[in-house]
Design an enzyme around this catalytic site. Sequence first.
Site, mmCIF file in Angstrom:
data_model
loop_
_atom_site.group_PDB
_atom_site.id
_atom_site.type_symbol
_atom_site.label_atom_id
_atom_site.label_comp_id
_atom_site.label_asym_id
_atom_site.label_seq_id
_atom_site.Cartn_x
_atom_site.Cartn_y
_atom_site.Cartn_z
ATOM 1 C CG HIS A 140 4.233 24.085 32.086
ATOM 2 N ND1 HIS A 140 5.151 25.099 32.310
ATOM 3 C CD2 HIS A 140 4.023 23.499 33.294
ATOM 4 C CE1 HIS A 140 5.468 25.113 33.599
ATOM 5 N NE2 HIS A 140 4.799 24.157 34.208
ATOM 6 C CD GLU B 205 14.705 35.289 16.718
ATOM 7 O OE1 GLU B 205 13.674 35.030 17.361
ATOM 8 O OE2 GLU B 205 15.201 36.423 16.675
ATOM 9 C CG ASP C 233 4.772 27.026 28.330
ATOM 10 O OD1 ASP C 233 5.146 28.185 28.109
ATOM 11 O OD2 ASP C 233 4.342 26.661 29.441
ATOM 12 C CG ASP D 144 1.412 29.392 27.974
ATOM 13 O OD1 ASP D 144 1.464 30.597 28.254
ATOM 14 O OD2 ASP D 144 0.891 28.545 28.727
#
Length: 787
Positions: free
Chosen positions: A762, A597, A559, A629
């Site tokens: 996350h 990137e 994430d 995600d």
Amino acid sequence: MPPPLPEVPSAPSAPVKLTMEAASEPFHKAGTKGTPVTVGSNHIPICCKNEAVYQYHVTFSPNVESMAMRFGMMKDHRSTTGEVVAFDGSILYLPVKLKDVVSLKSVRRTDNQEVEITVQMTKILPPSSDLCLPFYNVVLRRVMKILGLKLVGRNHYDPDSAIILGKHRLQVWPGYATCIKRTDGGLYLSVDVTHKVLRNDSVLDVMKVLHEQSKVSFQDECTKELIGSIVITRYNNRTYRIDDIEWSKSPKDTFTMFDGSETSFVDYYSKNYGIEIKEMDQPLLIHRPKERSKPGGKQIITGQVLLVPELSFMTGIPEKMRKDFRAMKDLTMHINVSAEQHTHSIKQLLKNIAGNAETLTELNRWGLEISTDLLVTHGRILPQETICLQSSSYVTTSDVSWSREVGRDACISCIPMNIWAVFYPRRCADQVEELVSTFLKVAGPMGLRLERPNRVELRDDRTETYVKTIHSQLSREPKMQLVVCIMTGNRDDLYTAIKKLCCIKSPIPSQAINVRTISQPQKLRSVAQKILLQINSKLGGELWTVNVPLKHLMVVGVDVHHDTSKKGRSVMGFVASVNSSLTRWYSRVTFQTSNEEIISGFKLCLSAALQKYYEVNHNLPEKIVVYRDGVSDGQLKMVELYEIPQLLTCFQTFPSYEPKLVFIVVQKRISTTLYSCSADRFGTPPPGTILDHSLTHSDWMDFYLMAHQIRQGCGLPTHYVCVYNTANLSPDHLQRLTYKMCHLYWNWPGTIRVPAPCKYAHKVAYLCGQYLHAEPAIQLSDKLYFL
């Protein structure tokens, strides 16, 4: 931008007969496991009465640069093209068929030059083609406007039905987010019920309050509070982001109009909107619009927009209110509508469209007919999973919660807490005594062994006192396993300092507890259980798992979170399983700027995780499943064509190693809502509800899964898109594995909305982007220290 057109030969040898483009064959993506269930969705079928849509290429000879002039010339020939057209400057779409090549003549009014216009048919499209969607959505915007709804940002709202929350100085505008899209089931109108929170305070009101609070650093405080905020100007219902404040200007200053004349802000608002500006000495707000490219590819650079604070109103929920539980409860009551209210609002919109002659005429121009009923179709409820602890296991019940069981039975493995310390200010001594004695009572049944902690009383609750005391204790006791800090109030500065010390400078698992959490005796037992489970996870203990039949498997979660300390910098959280029972996790983070990137950091993390897996198992995983995600629909192709081939190069660092890779994109921010249906009543679908047809993408292998229990609001599923699958996992395998992963988040004894590795990724990205602003110490990477 229109897709590049095939070159039109100037003199074709034989005319090619154009036929209608064939629709692509859908993937086999339907699973079979589970019990059938009837589900509804916030999608309304659209029927196209036209047989086809015809695409033409338009050339001007000599070339006409000006877009406005091209549009004007085409408008002059409506007698040929008909009134219903969609034209972007070079490509023309019509619902009627012209001759294969049509030649028209126009005169350029600037120099009376005759211009020849050639209209050549290039494609015959089915009316549900993706190329038709942009102008269908333009028609939809006109329909919403006819119904009297106001466009604010991308959505339409009804200010006349505003809900006024006078106590909180807020108002809530109800509205709709609508779009026409094509899925495996055909054309649908997607309608989401949305709300815009507006404050009754203008930016000037906020500035006055800040001036009262701090006259000395007033300008700095304004900058801190206002920059980045979204404001709405009520006179035209447009939203702007505040990028800067122009302190040297005021409404008395003048600006140049389009016709070249000069006027002051005061006169402009008085003349155009009938608004009298009262405060003459207020500064002006600056909004810098993003650069937009117009058709034809020329970049248009626009200047800045100046706004008057008195006429700009704050939007969104104030920060102070977010921390007020009661105020948020009042607000969410109006925003989190139930499935019944949600469907009622959508049906009301459909009724308004069907009952308005003007809207029906507008839709009919392109042969569109919107159904009056929501989509009702068949889905499945996946089989319930078995939760495994150390010596007991049980099948989940319909509410997918096992909080009672984890407090009663032993975890898979527990780390004995022999040397640990609690730091607390003097006034919290009683609560700490209660908490520690409750810990000792509840630890036994959960299989935890814990000694009494070193209790360190602090002379005050200053950040510096905490940091110095913790540091000296860690120096004195090198074998310390855990630091527990009791805090008073919402102290972000203190939390940041503790986490920076314990995650970077002196790496050790840490637990911050707000004294308010442990101040209610009737809840203390269950709070103590939850804290102990969290502490056990942070120390490297294993709480529970589910049975995953795939052997030699690694599951990865990724994430991305934006770093709050540096503009344009983001942090990627990476978490991977390193054992067969999916109870040991390895985590890393990498930072990158907006022009770097994500893949370079991704490769680095995956290589390190494979190394760790080898240390634990003495072999490498045969199958790797990545849950990624934070990828929108527009980025899926980039992930498939760029990110995945780069990722595959990781495996080359290990001799003759070619594992099977599955790459699944996880999308939470979607507009699709699912409902349970029984006898024309809509409700919330049960956990485990899956939909893998009708609303799915025609270009991808995907499904919608509702893994979690909904307590308030609507059934928001998560969308999973499988963009790579060399393991050849069937739809059933992918769906069941994903649902199993949603059971493994150890901070919650129940299912969550996304797979556990995504949630862990996350959590670690949020901790680093919000508080640490640096990479945590590598010594903590094999523990869930960020829970």
